[in-house]
Write a protein that holds these residues in place. Structure first.
Motif, PDB file in Angstrom:
ATOM      1  N   ALA A  47       6.350   2.385   4.996  1.00 34.07           N
ATOM      2  CA  ALA A  47       5.425   3.241   5.739  1.00 34.07           C
ATOM      3  C   ALA A  47       4.158   2.494   6.149  1.00 34.07           C
ATOM      4  O   ALA A  47       3.244   3.104   6.681  1.00 34.07           O
ATOM      5  CB  ALA A  47       5.067   4.460   4.902  1.00 34.07           C
ATOM      6  N   CYS A  48       4.088   1.190   5.885  1.00 38.67           N
ATOM      7  CA  CYS A  48       2.925   0.402   6.284  1.00 38.67           C
ATOM      8  C   CYS A  48       3.398  -1.021   6.565  1.00 38.67           C
ATOM      9  O   CYS A  48       4.597  -1.284   6.557  1.00 38.67           O
ATOM     10  CB  CYS A  48       1.841   0.433   5.203  1.00 38.67           C
ATOM     11  N   THR A  49       2.468  -1.941   6.738  1.00 40.77           N
ATOM     12  CA  THR A  49       2.862  -3.329   6.986  1.00 40.77           C
ATOM     13  C   THR A  49       2.191  -4.295   6.015  1.00 40.77           C
ATOM     14  O   THR A  49       2.207  -5.504   6.238  1.00 40.77           O
ATOM     15  CB  THR A  49       2.498  -3.761   8.419  1.00 40.77           C
ATOM     16  N   THR A  50       1.633  -3.806   4.932  1.00 39.88           N
ATOM     17  CA  THR A  50       0.857  -4.675   4.044  1.00 39.88           C
ATOM     18  C   THR A  50       1.712  -5.704   3.310  1.00 39.88           C
ATOM     19  O   THR A  50       1.181  -6.718   2.860  1.00 39.88           O
ATOM     20  CB  THR A  50       0.044  -3.855   3.018  1.00 39.88           C
ATOM     21  N   LEU A  72       7.537  -0.621  12.584  1.00 42.79           N
ATOM     22  CA  LEU A  72       6.341  -0.953  11.803  1.00 42.79           C
ATOM     23  C   LEU A  72       5.921  -2.401  11.999  1.00 42.79           C
ATOM     24  O   LEU A  72       4.730  -2.703  12.088  1.00 42.79           O
ATOM     25  CB  LEU A  72       6.575  -0.669  10.325  1.00 42.79           C
ATOM     26  N   SER A 118      -3.627  -8.956   6.337  1.00 40.40           N
ATOM     27  CA  SER A 118      -2.766  -7.783   6.503  1.00 40.40           C
ATOM     28  C   SER A 118      -3.644  -6.628   6.956  1.00 40.40           C
ATOM     29  O   SER A 118      -4.868  -6.693   6.859  1.00 40.40           O
ATOM     30  CB  SER A 118      -2.040  -7.421   5.209  1.00 40.40           C
ATOM     31  N   ALA A 166       0.801  -1.231   0.000  1.00 46.50           N
ATOM     32  CA  ALA A 166       0.000   0.000   0.000  1.00 46.50           C
ATOM     33  C   ALA A 166       0.832   1.279   0.000  1.00 46.50           C
ATOM     34  O   ALA A 166       0.397   2.291  -0.530  1.00 46.50           O
ATOM     35  CB  ALA A 166      -0.967  -0.003   1.180  1.00 46.50           C
ATOM     36  N   CYS A 167       2.017   1.248   0.575  1.00 52.68           N
ATOM     37  CA  CYS A 167       2.826   2.479   0.659  1.00 52.68           C
ATOM     38  C   CYS A 167       3.807   2.595  -0.508  1.00 52.68           C
ATOM     39  O   CYS A 167       4.696   3.443  -0.489  1.00 52.68           O
ATOM     40  CB  CYS A 167       3.568   2.545   1.989  1.00 52.68           C
ATOM     41  N   ARG A 177       3.278  -3.586  14.398  1.00 47.71           N
ATOM     42  CA  ARG A 177       1.853  -3.423  14.070  1.00 47.71           C
ATOM     43  C   ARG A 177       1.333  -4.482  13.099  1.00 47.71           C
ATOM     44  O   ARG A 177       0.148  -4.497  12.773  1.00 47.71           O
ATOM     45  CB  ARG A 177       1.621  -2.058  13.434  1.00 47.71           C
ATOM     46  N   ASN A 188      -4.702  -3.415   5.889  1.00 52.92           N
ATOM     47  CA  ASN A 188      -4.758  -2.524   4.734  1.00 52.92           C
ATOM     48  C   ASN A 188      -6.156  -1.886   4.729  1.00 52.92           C
ATOM     49  O   ASN A 188      -7.106  -2.475   4.243  1.00 52.92           O
ATOM     50  CB  ASN A 188      -4.515  -3.288   3.437  1.00 52.92           C
ATOM     51  N   HIS A 189      -6.233  -0.697   5.282  1.00 57.06           N
ATOM     52  CA  HIS A 189      -7.519  -0.026   5.412  1.00 57.06           C
ATOM     53  C   HIS A 189      -8.153   0.289   4.056  1.00 57.06           C
ATOM     54  O   HIS A 189      -9.368   0.251   3.913  1.00 57.06           O
ATOM     55  CB  HIS A 189      -7.379   1.245   6.249  1.00 57.06           C
TER      56      HIS A 189
END
Length: 112
Positions: free
Chosen positions: A47-50, A72, A104, A41-42, A75, A106-107
């Motif tokens: 910057a994320c954990t996807t 990261l 994961s 996603a980033c 989370r 991932n909003h």
């Protein structure tokens, strides 16, 4: 070239897969270049954990985790001692085996 063995994942590679990539390539880049659509996603900027993966074999051959990746990973869903963000895990010369976790965070994908 090192080989990445991907254990079966119901969405991304139901039968599992093996791909090769040059040393110096991130696991995420290698998967995407071989049509395994792991979430990122980033856009691979840590910057994320996807793109979280669990390295089942070859963990010690990868580059060291930096502080940002460690923070990261705290989370990430399904965190294990051999977890890495695939966008930050850089291949050396050794083969690795990875597992993509079932979920994961991932909003955007979850439509929140």
């Amino acid at each position: 070239m090192p080989i990445i063995k991907i254990l079966p994942h119901p969405e991304y590679c139901p039968q599992g897969a093996q791909v090769s990539a040059p040393a110096g390539t991130s696991i995420c880049e290698a998967l995407l270049e071989n049509n395994i659509p792991i979430e990122h996603a980033c856009d691979m900027v840590c910057a994320c954990t996807t793109c979280h993966v669990i390295v089942r074999e070859g963990f010690n051959s990868l580059n060291e985790l930096d502080d940002n990746e460690e923070d990261l990973l705290d989370r990430a869903w399904g965190l294990e001692p051999n977890s890495r963000l695939s966008c930050q895990a850089i291949l050396a010369q050794q083969d690795v085996t990875i597992e993509i976790p079932k979920y994961s965070i991932n909003h955007a994908k979850e439509k929140h």
